[in-house]
Design a protein around this motif. Structure first.
Motif, PDB file in Angstrom:
ATOM      1  N   CYS A   1     -17.459  -2.313  -2.660  1.00  0.00           N
ATOM      2  CA  CYS A   1     -16.308  -2.243  -3.569  1.00  0.00           C
ATOM      3  C   CYS A   1     -16.686  -2.711  -4.965  1.00  0.00           C
TER       4      CYS A   1
ATOM      5  N   ALA B   1      -0.376   3.368  -3.786  1.00  0.00           N
ATOM      6  CA  ALA B   1      -1.131   3.560  -2.548  1.00  0.00           C
ATOM      7  C   ALA B   1      -1.322   2.231  -1.811  1.00  0.00           C
TER       8      ALA B   1
ATOM      9  N   ILE C   1      -9.423   1.128  -2.602  1.00  0.00           N
ATOM     10  CA  ILE C   1      -8.543   1.790  -3.572  1.00  0.00           C
ATOM     11  C   ILE C   1      -8.519   1.004  -4.884  1.00  0.00           C
ATOM     12  N   ALA C   2      -8.423  -0.314  -4.772  1.00  0.00           N
ATOM     13  CA  ALA C   2      -8.415  -1.162  -5.972  1.00  0.00           C
ATOM     14  C   ALA C   2      -9.736  -1.030  -6.733  1.00  0.00           C
TER      15      ALA C   2
ATOM     16  N   PHE D   1     -11.679   1.632  -6.942  1.00  0.00           N
ATOM     17  CA  PHE D   1     -11.671   2.883  -7.705  1.00  0.00           C
ATOM     18  C   PHE D   1     -10.751   2.774  -8.909  1.00  0.00           C
ATOM     19  N   ALA D   2      -9.649   2.034  -8.784  1.00  0.00           N
ATOM     20  CA  ALA D   2      -8.756   1.812  -9.921  1.00  0.00           C
ATOM     21  C   ALA D   2      -9.475   1.060 -11.027  1.00  0.00           C
TER      22      ALA D   2
ATOM     23  N   LEU E   1      -2.353  -4.018 -10.982  1.00  0.00           N
ATOM     24  CA  LEU E   1      -2.719  -2.620 -11.236  1.00  0.00           C
ATOM     25  C   LEU E   1      -1.594  -1.874 -11.952  1.00  0.00           C
TER      26      LEU E   1
ATOM     27  N   TYR F   1      -0.522   4.942  -9.636  1.00  0.00           N
ATOM     28  CA  TYR F   1      -0.784   5.660  -8.388  1.00  0.00           C
ATOM     29  C   TYR F   1      -1.621   4.811  -7.434  1.00  0.00           C
ATOM     30  N   PHE F   2      -2.581   4.110  -7.977  1.00  0.00           N
ATOM     31  CA  PHE F   2      -3.382   3.218  -7.147  1.00  0.00           C
ATOM     32  C   PHE F   2      -2.510   2.078  -6.619  1.00  0.00           C
TER      33      PHE F   2
ATOM     34  N   ARG G   1      -2.117   1.639 -13.823  1.00  0.00           N
ATOM     35  CA  ARG G   1      -2.721   2.335 -12.686  1.00  0.00           C
ATOM     36  C   ARG G   1      -1.667   2.475 -11.588  1.00  0.00           C
TER      37      ARG G   1
END
Length: 305
Positions: free
Chosen positions: A40, A254, A294-295, A297-298, A243, A250-251, A248
């Motif tokens: 990550c 999710a 996910i975090a 990628f954000a 986020l 959308y992240f 961010r």
């Protein structure tokens, strides 16, 4: 003294551990969390991972088999007397890791980890030193942080999640992580305190007899379960808020969805914490680490944008 298996007639007691015994001591199943966190961190760094593949591969090796494996060897060595009573089948009390080989493996793992970390750069070396210090003081007297559920779980959570994440960013960028990345890594490390509490439900009576003040042993199963759920959910809610504040959405949405599913599972877990601790750990932890990715990628979009 370490409990040992008696040799059969005509056989000599082993003086060297087999490769299988060493691997069992290092507990490969425990390597996943720090390796995942390191991955990550690499994603969150925003760096071109193709050009830094040696740091990706070397760091994953360092986080999992090397430092985490070493921590397992340290823990089993200093728990050998307790394991001889409660879990005599383990590799040291059973005699499959004879003499002081458990200690020698722990020392060798520490030295090899430092050597690999030095090759990967100054920041990685510093992080490896911190991780190894945590590994030893978690199990070794007189500090033996594992005796206290608050301190021990905090040490493991930060070592397994926050430290590998930040180490990966430093290895990929050769610089201290962006403050936003550091915050997210810290939050997930704090939430991992709750994950470690879930692992303590299987040994409540043994912990009480041995004076280990895990949260389930100290406060009882229900209160400890509530604390674990609050810690895990609270950390993820803080990530969601961060986020969203960093544009961010959308992240954040999710991770919010994953957290809601966990909350539903938590409600079932709290009805019978002892019976359902393993069940919730399998489901909840999987959702938790998915949110970590996910975090990551954000953050990659933030720091490279």
């Amino acid at each position: 003294m370490v409990a040992r298996s008696l040799p059969k007639s005509g056989q000599r007691t082993a003086t060297w551990p087999t490769p299988a015994a060493v691997l069992e001591l290092l507990k490969p199943i425990t390597w996943f969390p720090p390796m995942w966190a390191y991955g990550c961190g690499m994603i969150a760094s925003g760096a071109d991972l193709g050009s830094r593949w040696t740091y990706v591969a070397g760091g994953v090796l360092l986080a999992g088999p090397m430092i985490c494996g070493t921590s397992q060897a340290v823990n089993d060595w200093y728990d050998r007397h307790v394991d001889a009573i409660n879990e005599p089948h383990r590799v040291i009390p059973s005699g499959r890791m004879p003499g002081r080989w458990g200690l020698w493996v722990a020392i060798a793992g520490s030295l090899l980890s430092l050597g690999l970390a030095a090759f990967l750069g100054l920041w990685v070396f510093v992080a490896a030193v911190v991780g190894l210090v945590f590994a030893w003081i978690y199990s070794m007297p007189p500090l033996r942080l594992k005796q206290d559920g608050w301190l021990g779980n905090a040490a493991v959570g930060l070592s397994y999640e926050t430290l590998p994440w930040l180490t990966a960013v430093a290895a990929a960028t050769n610089a201290f992580p962006d403050p936003r990345t550091a915050l997210i890594a810290l939050l997930y490390g704090i939430g991992a305190h709750g994950i470690m509490t879930l692992n303590d439900f299987k040994a409540i009576e043994g912990d009480r007899q041995m004076g280990i003040r895990s949260l389930p042993a100290r406060y009882g199963p229900h209160t400890a379960a509530v604390l674990a759920c609050i810690t895990m959910a609270g950390a993820q809610i803080a990530v969601i808020i961060a986020l969203a504040a960093w544009d961010r959405p959308y992240f954040a949405a999710a991770i919010a969805g994953l957290t809601l599913v966990q909350v539903g599972c938590m409600a079932r877990f709290l009805k019978d914490p002892i019976v359902r601790a393993v069940w919730y750990s399998a489901i909840g932890v999987g959702l938790y680490v998915t949110g970590m990715a996910i975090a990551a990628f954000a953050l990659r979009g933030l720091v490279s944008g």
